[in-house]
Design an enzyme around this catalytic site. Sequence first.
Site, PDB file in Angstrom:
ATOM      1  N   LYS A   4       0.847  -1.195   0.000  1.00 11.22           N
ATOM      2  CA  LYS A   4       0.000   0.000   0.000  1.00 11.22           C
ATOM      3  C   LYS A   4       0.880   1.243   0.000  1.00 11.22           C
ATOM      4  O   LYS A   4       1.655   1.451   0.927  1.00 11.22           O
ATOM      5  CB  LYS A   4      -0.916   0.005   1.237  1.00 11.22           C
ATOM      6  CG  LYS A   4      -1.663   1.330   1.457  1.00 11.22           C
ATOM      7  CD  LYS A   4      -2.566   1.303   2.695  1.00 11.22           C
ATOM      8  CE  LYS A   4      -3.166   2.680   2.988  1.00 11.22           C
ATOM      9  NZ  LYS A   4      -4.049   2.696   4.182  1.00 11.22           N
ATOM     10  N   LYS A  63     -10.094  12.900   8.181  1.00 14.90           N
ATOM     11  CA  LYS A  63      -9.504  12.569   9.482  1.00 14.90           C
ATOM     12  C   LYS A  63      -9.391  13.841  10.325  1.00 14.90           C
ATOM     13  O   LYS A  63      -9.165  14.921   9.783  1.00 14.90           O
ATOM     14  CB  LYS A  63      -8.087  12.007   9.295  1.00 14.90           C
ATOM     15  CG  LYS A  63      -8.016  10.615   8.726  1.00 14.90           C
ATOM     16  CD  LYS A  63      -6.558  10.148   8.646  1.00 14.90           C
ATOM     17  CE  LYS A  63      -6.441   8.786   7.988  1.00 14.90           C
ATOM     18  NZ  LYS A  63      -7.064   7.708   8.770  1.00 14.90           N
ATOM     19  N   ASP A  81       1.659   6.511   5.355  1.00 14.01           N
ATOM     20  CA  ASP A  81       0.695   5.543   4.840  1.00 14.01           C
ATOM     21  C   ASP A  81       1.177   4.857   3.554  1.00 14.01           C
ATOM     22  O   ASP A  81       0.453   4.061   2.962  1.00 14.01           O
ATOM     23  CB  ASP A  81      -0.653   6.245   4.606  1.00 14.01           C
ATOM     24  CG  ASP A  81      -1.849   5.345   4.869  1.00 14.01           C
ATOM     25  OD1 ASP A  81      -1.663   4.305   5.533  1.00 14.01           O
ATOM     26  OD2 ASP A  81      -2.945   5.665   4.383  1.00 14.01           O
ATOM     27  N   ASP A 124     -12.178   7.031   3.812  1.00 13.27           N
ATOM     28  CA  ASP A 124     -10.951   6.798   4.579  1.00 13.27           C
ATOM     29  C   ASP A 124     -10.541   5.322   4.556  1.00 13.27           C
ATOM     30  O   ASP A 124      -9.458   4.969   5.007  1.00 13.27           O
ATOM     31  CB  ASP A 124     -11.149   7.290   6.025  1.00 13.27           C
ATOM     32  CG  ASP A 124      -9.827   7.530   6.733  1.00 13.27           C
ATOM     33  OD1 ASP A 124      -8.781   7.504   6.063  1.00 13.27           O
ATOM     34  OD2 ASP A 124      -9.852   7.740   7.962  1.00 13.27           O
ATOM     35  N   GLU A 143      -9.427   3.659   2.161  1.00 14.28           N
ATOM     36  CA  GLU A 143      -8.906   3.764   0.790  1.00 14.28           C
ATOM     37  C   GLU A 143      -7.834   2.727   0.493  1.00 14.28           C
ATOM     38  O   GLU A 143      -7.659   2.331  -0.652  1.00 14.28           O
ATOM     39  CB  GLU A 143      -8.374   5.176   0.545  1.00 14.28           C
ATOM     40  CG  GLU A 143      -6.919   5.433   0.975  1.00 14.28           C
ATOM     41  CD  GLU A 143      -6.673   5.279   2.475  1.00 14.28           C
ATOM     42  OE1 GLU A 143      -7.648   5.340   3.241  1.00 14.28           O
ATOM     43  OE2 GLU A 143      -5.512   5.068   2.866  1.00 14.28           O
ATOM     44  N   ARG A 159      -7.564  -0.431   1.130  1.00  8.23           N
ATOM     45  CA  ARG A 159      -8.079  -1.693   0.579  1.00  8.23           C
ATOM     46  C   ARG A 159      -8.473  -1.551  -0.884  1.00  8.23           C
ATOM     47  O   ARG A 159      -8.415  -2.515  -1.650  1.00  8.23           O
ATOM     48  CB  ARG A 159      -9.239  -2.198   1.454  1.00  8.23           C
ATOM     49  CG  ARG A 159     -10.431  -1.305   1.487  1.00  8.23           C
ATOM     50  CD  ARG A 159     -11.330  -1.587   2.678  1.00  8.23           C
ATOM     51  NE  ARG A 159     -10.781  -1.079   3.937  1.00  8.23           N
ATOM     52  CZ  ARG A 159     -11.352  -1.249   5.130  1.00  8.23           C
ATOM     53  NH1 ARG A 159     -12.495  -1.913   5.248  1.00  8.23           N
ATOM     54  NH2 ARG A 159     -10.789  -0.766   6.208  1.00  8.23           N
TER      55      ARG A 159
HETATM   56  N1  BES Z   1      -4.169   4.646   6.863  1.00  2.00           N
HETATM   57  C1  BES Z   1      -5.281   4.365   7.695  1.00  2.00           C
HETATM   58  C2  BES Z   1      -4.979   3.386   8.823  1.00  2.00           C
HETATM   59  C3  BES Z   1      -4.025   3.851   9.883  1.00  2.00           C
HETATM   60  C4  BES Z   1      -4.499   4.403  11.045  1.00  2.00           C
HETATM   61  C5  BES Z   1      -2.680   3.641   9.755  1.00  2.00           C
HETATM   62  C6  BES Z   1      -3.626   4.789  12.036  1.00  2.00           C
HETATM   63  C7  BES Z   1      -1.791   4.033  10.746  1.00  2.00           C
HETATM   64  C8  BES Z   1      -2.270   4.605  11.897  1.00  2.00           C
HETATM   65  C9  BES Z   1      -6.424   3.775   6.856  1.00  2.00           C
HETATM   66  O1  BES Z   1      -6.481   4.214   5.543  1.00  2.00           O
HETATM   67  C10 BES Z   1      -7.697   4.160   7.518  1.00  2.00           C
HETATM   68  O2  BES Z   1      -7.959   5.320   7.596  1.00  2.00           O
HETATM   69  N2  BES Z   1      -8.456   3.180   7.987  1.00  2.00           N
HETATM   70  C11 BES Z   1      -9.678   3.433   8.635  1.00  2.00           C
HETATM   71  C12 BES Z   1     -10.668   2.393   8.183  1.00  2.00           C
HETATM   72  C13 BES Z   1     -12.075   2.669   8.605  1.00  2.00           C
HETATM   73  C14 BES Z   1     -12.595   3.913   7.920  1.00  2.00           C
HETATM   74  C15 BES Z   1     -12.927   1.494   8.257  1.00  2.00           C
HETATM   75  C16 BES Z   1      -9.451   3.346  10.137  1.00  2.00           C
HETATM   76  O3  BES Z   1      -8.649   2.525  10.578  1.00  2.00           O
HETATM   77  O4  BES Z   1     -10.042   4.142  10.854  1.00  2.00           O
HETATM   78 ZN    ZN Z   2      -4.753   4.856   4.688  1.00  2.00          ZN
HETATM   79 MN    MN Z   3      -7.591   6.000   5.338  1.00  2.00          MN
END
Ligand code: BES
Ligand code: ZN
Ligand code: MN
Length: 483
Positions: free
Chosen positions: A253, A265, A276, A335, A337, A339
Site C-alpha cells: 500500500k 480525518k 501511509d 478513509d 482507501e 483496501r
Molecule cells: N491509513 C489508515 C490506517 C491507519 C491508522 C494507519 C492509524 C496508521 C495509523 C487507513 O487508511 C484508515 O484510515 N483506515 C480506517 C478504516 C475505517 C474507515 C474502516 C481506520 O482505521 O479508521
Molecule cells: Zn490509509
Molecule cells: Mn484511510
Amino acid sequence: MKIESTPSDWISSPCDALVLSVDENWKGREDLLRLNEATGDWLFPILQRGEVSTKPNRVTLLHAPAAKSPSTLVALVGTGARGKAPLDIPFRAAASAIRAVMTKNRSTVRVVGLAGSPLEERAVVAGAVSACTGQDLFRSEKSIFAPDTLQFAGFHSRQVEIGQIVGQSIQLVKRLVNLPPNYMYPETFVDEAMSVSQEAGISIEVWDLEQLKAQRCGALLGVARGSVRPPRLLVMKYAGTDTAMAPIALVGKGVTFDSGGYSIKPTDGMLTMKADMAGAATVLGIMRAAALLKVKRPIIGVMGLVENLISGDAFKLGDVLTARSGKTIEIHNTDAEGRLVLADCLNVALDYSPEKIVDFATLTGACVVALGNDVVGLMSNDLSWQSEIQSAANSCGEYTWPLPMFPFFSEQIAGKVADIKNVGDGRWGGAITAAKFLEEFVGSTPWTHLDIAGPAFADSSKPWADAGGTGYMVRSMIELLLK
Ligand code: BES
Ligand code: ZN
Ligand code: MN
C-alpha cells in the site's frame, strides 16, 4: 559509511568507540576479560560494583584509561540473560549501543562481543546499520552522527555482508517513510524505485494514469481522483537465481498521504499520514535486499501509489467503483482507501501466477487497537503460508500475531447497490473486515495480509531507534527468502 569485519586484533588497534555487551553472566566472557586485562584490571571492578546495567538495551558509557584500551570511549550494552533473552535482543542491543555513541562524530566504531550464531550476527549488523538513520532529514542541527566506519570484530564476513544489505534496506524504508508528503508522492516514489532497480538489477514497469485507465484499475483510480498528483502503479521483477521456482508476489500500500478524503480525518490522526506508504516502501526495501543477496526465489513486487485528498472531483460516499477484477464496490467511507488501492494491486499480482502472495499495508487503526503499536497483524486464507511468515518473524525477533478470518466476517462487507462495500457494519473487528475485503481479490492463491499500521511508524524514539519510520518486516521477509 564503510562496514568492515575486523580480525581478532580488536584489542590492539585503536578506534573511536568500542561497543561490548554485558549479560548477567559477564564473568565468563572472554572479550570482557581481554579488555580487563589490557586495561590493568580497570573494567571488572566497575562491573563488580554493579555500575553497569545488564538489562536489555541499557547502554552505559565508560571512559577507559587512554593508551591501554583501543578506545577511551567504551559502550557497554545490556543483553539480559544469555540464552534466555528474547530474540529481538541482538538487533536492538546493537542499535541501542550505536545510537548511544552517535551523539557526536566518531570516525571508527568497533562492535565486539555481540558475535554469535549466523542469525544473531546478521541481526547485530542490521541493527547497527539501521540505527544510523533518523527522522531529522531537514534539521540544520543534526542529532545523529553516523560513523565513517563500522567494524564488527569476530563476525563471519558473509553475515556482515547480509546484515549490511539488510540494514541499508531498512535505512531506505525509514527514509522514504520519513520524507514529508510534499517531497514523497507517487512520482517521487517512482524515482526512488527506479534508482533501486538500477542499483540492485531489478526490472521495473511504471504504470501512469493512461495505463491505469487502460488497465481498468478503477478502485485505485477512484482514490487517486482527489489529488492533482497523478497516481502510479509499479511492477518490479527480480528474476531469482532459481528461475524454475514460481514467484512470490509482494504487494504494498503506497498512499503517500491519507487525509481520509470526504470522510476526513481529524488533525491529530492526519499528522502522521505521510507514513501511509510504508507498505510500498517495505516492498521496495525487501526487493532491494533480496536482489543484492541473490536469493533463489523470483519475486514480483506490486506497489500502488496514490494520494487520498479532497477536491471537486474526489470520490464520494455512495460512489460505486469497478475494480480491475470486475467486482463493483460501494464506497461507504473514503478513509477506507487502502483496501481499494490494494484490490487492484492484488489483481495485478495474480497476472504473474505467483505461488503465494503477501501484502504489507498500514491498513487499519483497528489493528493497532487490537495488537498495540508493536505487533504486526497477520491475516490469511492459508494457515501454512501465514505460519511460515510468523516463524520467520519469530526467528529474528520481529513481533507478529494472527487474527481470525472466520467466513462470517464477510457478511459485513456484502453490498446493497454493488457487489461489496468498502467497510464492515461497525467498528468492531475492523482489521479483519478489511482483510476480508482484500481476500475478495486474491482468488485461490495462498495469501497473507500484514497489517503494519502500528509497527511501521513510531511516534516516539526508543533506545534502538529514532521516532518515525522503522523498516519493520524487512528482516523477517529476508529470513524467509534466505531459507
Ligand atoms: N491509513 C489508515 C490506517 C491507519 C491508522 C494507519 C492509524 C496508521 C495509523 C487507513 O487508511 C484508515 O484510515 N483506515 C480506517 C478504516 C475505517 C474507515 C474502516 C481506520 O482505521 O479508521
Ligand atoms: Zn490509509
Ligand atoms: Mn484511510
